[in-house]
Scaffold this active site. Structure first.
Site, short mmCIF file in Angstrom:
data_model
loop_
_atom_site.label_atom_id
_atom_site.label_comp_id
_atom_site.label_asym_id
_atom_site.label_seq_id
_atom_site.Cartn_x
_atom_site.Cartn_y
_atom_site.Cartn_z
N HIS A 182 36.12 -57.23 92.09
CA HIS A 182 36.39 -58.69 92.40
C HIS A 182 35.03 -59.30 91.50
CE1 HIS A 182 37.05 -61.70 95.77
NE2 HIS A 182 37.38 -62.27 94.72
N HIS A 240 37.30 -48.60 98.73
CA HIS A 240 37.19 -50.11 99.40
C HIS A 240 36.00 -50.65 98.79
CE1 HIS A 240 36.65 -52.70 102.99
NE2 HIS A 240 35.39 -52.83 102.57
N GLU A 241 34.75 -49.89 98.47
CA GLU A 241 33.71 -50.80 97.95
C GLU A 241 34.11 -50.92 96.44
OE1 GLU A 241 31.46 -51.91 99.61
OE2 GLU A 241 32.08 -50.85 101.41
N HIS A 283 35.83 -54.14 95.97
CA HIS A 283 34.70 -55.22 95.93
C HIS A 283 34.07 -55.36 94.53
CE1 HIS A 283 34.46 -56.54 100.00
NE2 HIS A 283 34.31 -55.40 100.59
#
Length: 675
Positions: free
Chosen positions: A471, A464-465, A468
């Site tokens: 991105h 999940h991290e 990020h």
């Protein structure tokens, strides 16, 4: 080092020179950065030349560059490696920074220049990205009160200053409560715990200088203890301490802070002409209105609650079978759910965990990024802010893309949770600037020489991290204000939640889920059992999340509650919250909502993004597989590299061709039938 913090430094990749930075440097650097920023703002506002995009909007982009440089270092180390000095400085600088921002937004001459450009926007021959930045800049000034005068302007400044103080206090109180509690275990109290839980408790006790194994309020320690300890009395003690964070009375109690925060947010919205803080906050998000948020959450709540209640009956029967009496309690759910998972899916976390080594999961996250986007990761030997942090250079086709830093282990100086942040964001206005991206997690640190083992939830958090991080790494815009994760809050979780899906790709687990001792890959039948159980206990997980999101929305939707705890209790009762499930984040520890404005009235955004992430991963499956190159290229072009250069809904529709409904989310959570 004070001047270097605001003027820059000559180091490999431009990384901060951590070894040369002391806590004493931050305060003077931040003060100096604000002074330089004030002078540059005055120059922009007082420019005798007519306003142009270059001399006003682009000039604003770099006006506080030195301050931003100092703050980026300070905020990262304060969250990930706090000290008494850093906490004291955070309390000191928070109102100063709020006042500095208020000065800028209240500068009438500056706003007049922005307004002149906005009025003439159709004649300025702006690029689409420039037009977007002008729109966002003006909107930011208006929403910050630039059009207010007199008492209203002064009061808004005071409200924002006080909110900044309250947010800092809330965070520090929560960290203090988490540091203060520990439960030392003697040898009989370790019985029934898997080896990895015992090993982590021993390692924690050793790190804390205790005489033996210790359980703390770190999620990576307390959740496995609640899952596996057969001692109901100890589970109760641990759960009650965890649930009481921020509500223990005394100087670290957050309940009054929450009440005042909600009151001031409502006043802020009223000063700006909004019916409620929810209307104010959601205006700029994809959801747009409180009604849209409530509609999504309630459509998910009912099937999730129905599933949870059915599961509660089964778990209660298991508990009574063990000779326990009374209803299932919150400290019982995880224990009996873990036993049921073993019964239903023949899946034992203790059996699974040796296959989920931290090092191999990092490799897996990198390998997926390589197959999808051509990124390569090479370890760097550089000085960082803590010995546990590690760095990699990220390249593509030989071109430097970013520095990625991973800080994975829990420690008393680190706030709880997991997050992605940056020391430096991507931009092109000041030359080709590539980002420095940081992932911070709180996994249990093993003893010396032992491998770090993750739960499946931990591994999902890592992916999940890293979503990020991608991105930020793949951002490709001109202006820092719209680079990377500078997007609507209910869009920012799309890349992170989407990336979690690659952990569930069978070929990824087959390659990287290898046993810590034997090196053998996870057996095929275990892999199949793991994937078959991917929606196990989803009623519980969805209920605890949606309850928190609905309470967050209700807090901000109408008049502020005189007693948030009473309102929370009444709301949960009205919703029919199952007795044995607690909110994922009860009010006194709800840092997403009360540690700052980031996720205030925005905790729903994880689910809003999940509607898209389920649909987005389906795009890969429809195109021929999870590593389909054309779909990956579209994802990078329209989502990961685009930042906030267009409205989130426009970017998603460019990627997918349409906006999705919640059906994919319910299906992904195994709740479609329950609906």
């Amino acid at each position: 080092m004070t001047h270097a913090l605001i003027e820059g430094w000559d180091t490999p990749f431009g990384l901060p020179p951590f070894a040369a930075i002391s806590d004493e440097d931050f305060g003077p650097a931040i003060d100096a950065g604000m002074e330089v920023g004030r002078a540059r703002i005055a120059e922009i506002a007082g420019n005798p030349e007519p306003a142009t995009f270059a001399n006003t909007i682009e000039a604003l982009e770099g006006a506080s560059a030195g301050l931003d440089r100092a703050l980026s270092v300070f905020f990262v180390v304060s969250g990930a490696d706090s000290t008494d000095a850093r906490e004291a400085l955070m309390r000191e600088v928070s109102p100063k920074l709020s006042a500095f921002a208020s000065e800028i937004y209240a500068n009438r001459a500056l706003f007049d220049r922005i307004e002149a450009l906005w009025t003439a926007k159709d004649d300025l021959n702006l690029t689409p990205e420039q037009a977007r930045l002008l729109y966002l800049t003006r909107r930011g000034f208006v929403r910050a009160g630039a059009e207010l005068e007199g008492y209203a302007a002064e009061r808004l400044r005071d409200v924002k200053s006080r909110l900044s103080v309250l947010g800092t206090s809330f965070t520090q109180n929560l960290l203090a409560d988490e540091r203060a509690w520990r439960m030392e275990l003697d040898e009989p109290e370790l019985e029934g715990l898997p080896d990895f839980v015992v090993a982590n408790a021993r390692a924690t006790g050793e790190a804390l200088g205790a005489g033996g194994p210790v359980v703390t309020l770190s999620r990576s320690l307390i959740v496995p203890f609640l899952q596996f300890s057969p001692r109901r009395d100890l589970r109760k003690r641990a759960w009650e301490a965890w649930a009481a964070r921020g509500a223990n009375g005394g100087d670290t109690d957050n309940r009054e802070i929450a009440r005042e925060t909600l009151e001031l947010r409502a006043e802020r919205a009223d000063l700006l002409g909004y019916d409620s803080f929810a209307d104010y906050k959601l205006e700029t998000e994809m959801a747009g209105t409180p009604a849209a948020v409530k509609d999504l959450l309630t459509r998910v709540w009912e099937p999730a609650r129905a599933q949870a209640l059915a599961d509660e009956v089964r778990l209660t029967a298991m508990m009574h079978g063990d000779g326990e009496t009374g209803p299932l309690e919150p400290w019982d759910w995880r224990y009996y759910s873990e036993k049921r998972r073993k019964e239903d899916h023949d899946l034992d976390e203790a059996e699974l965990k040796p296959y989920l080594q931290l090092e191999r999961m990092i490799e897996a996250a990198f390998a997926c990024a390589n197959r999808l986007f051509g990124l390569e990761f090479a370890p760097l030997e550089v000085e960082l802010y803590h010995p546990d942090a590690r760095a990699w250079e990220v390249t593509r086709d030989g071109r430097h893309m970013a520095v990625f830093i991973g800080d994975y282990f829990a420690r008393g100086s680190k706030r709880s949770g997991a997050w992605c942040t940056v020391f430096r964001s991507q931009q092109k206005l000041a030359g080709e600037v590539r980002p420095h991206v940081v992932n911070v997690c709180n996994f249990a640190k093993p003893g010396a020489g032992a491998p770090a083992l993750l739960s499946y939830d931990d591994a999902r958090t890592l992916f999940h991290e890293f979503g990020h991080a991608l991105h930020q790494i793949l951002s490709d815009v001109t202006y820092e204000s719209i680079s990377g994760t500078s997007v609507a809050r209910d869009f920012v979780e799309l890349p992170s939640q989407l990336y979690e899906h690659w952990l569930e790709v069978p070929e990824v687990l087959a390659e990287f889920a290898t046993h810590a001792e034997t090196g053998e890959p996870m057996p095929q039948e275990m892999l199949e059992r793991l994937l078959a159980a991917s929606t196990y206990d989803m009623g519980f997980q969805t209920v605890e999340y949606v309850a928190s999101a609905l309470v967050d929305l209700a807090f901000h939707e109408g008049e502020p509650p005189g007693d948030p705890m009473q309102m929370q209790a009444e709301l949960l009762d009205e919703m029919g919250m199952p007795h044995a499930i607690g909110m994922r984040h009860a009010t006194p520890q709800f840092a997403h909502v009360f540690a700052g404005d980031g996720y205030s009235c925005g905790y729903y955004s994880y689910m809003w993004s999940e509607v898209m992430d389920a649909d987005a991963f389906a795009a890969f499956q429809e195109a021929g597989g999870p590593f389909d190159p054309e779909t990956a290229a579209k994802l990078e072009k329209f989502v990961l590299s685009a930042g906030g250069s267009e409205e989130a809904s426009v970017l998603y529709e460019k990627f997918r061709g349409r906006m999705p409904g919640p059906e994919a989310l319910l299906k992904g959570r195994g709740l479609l039938d329950a609906a």
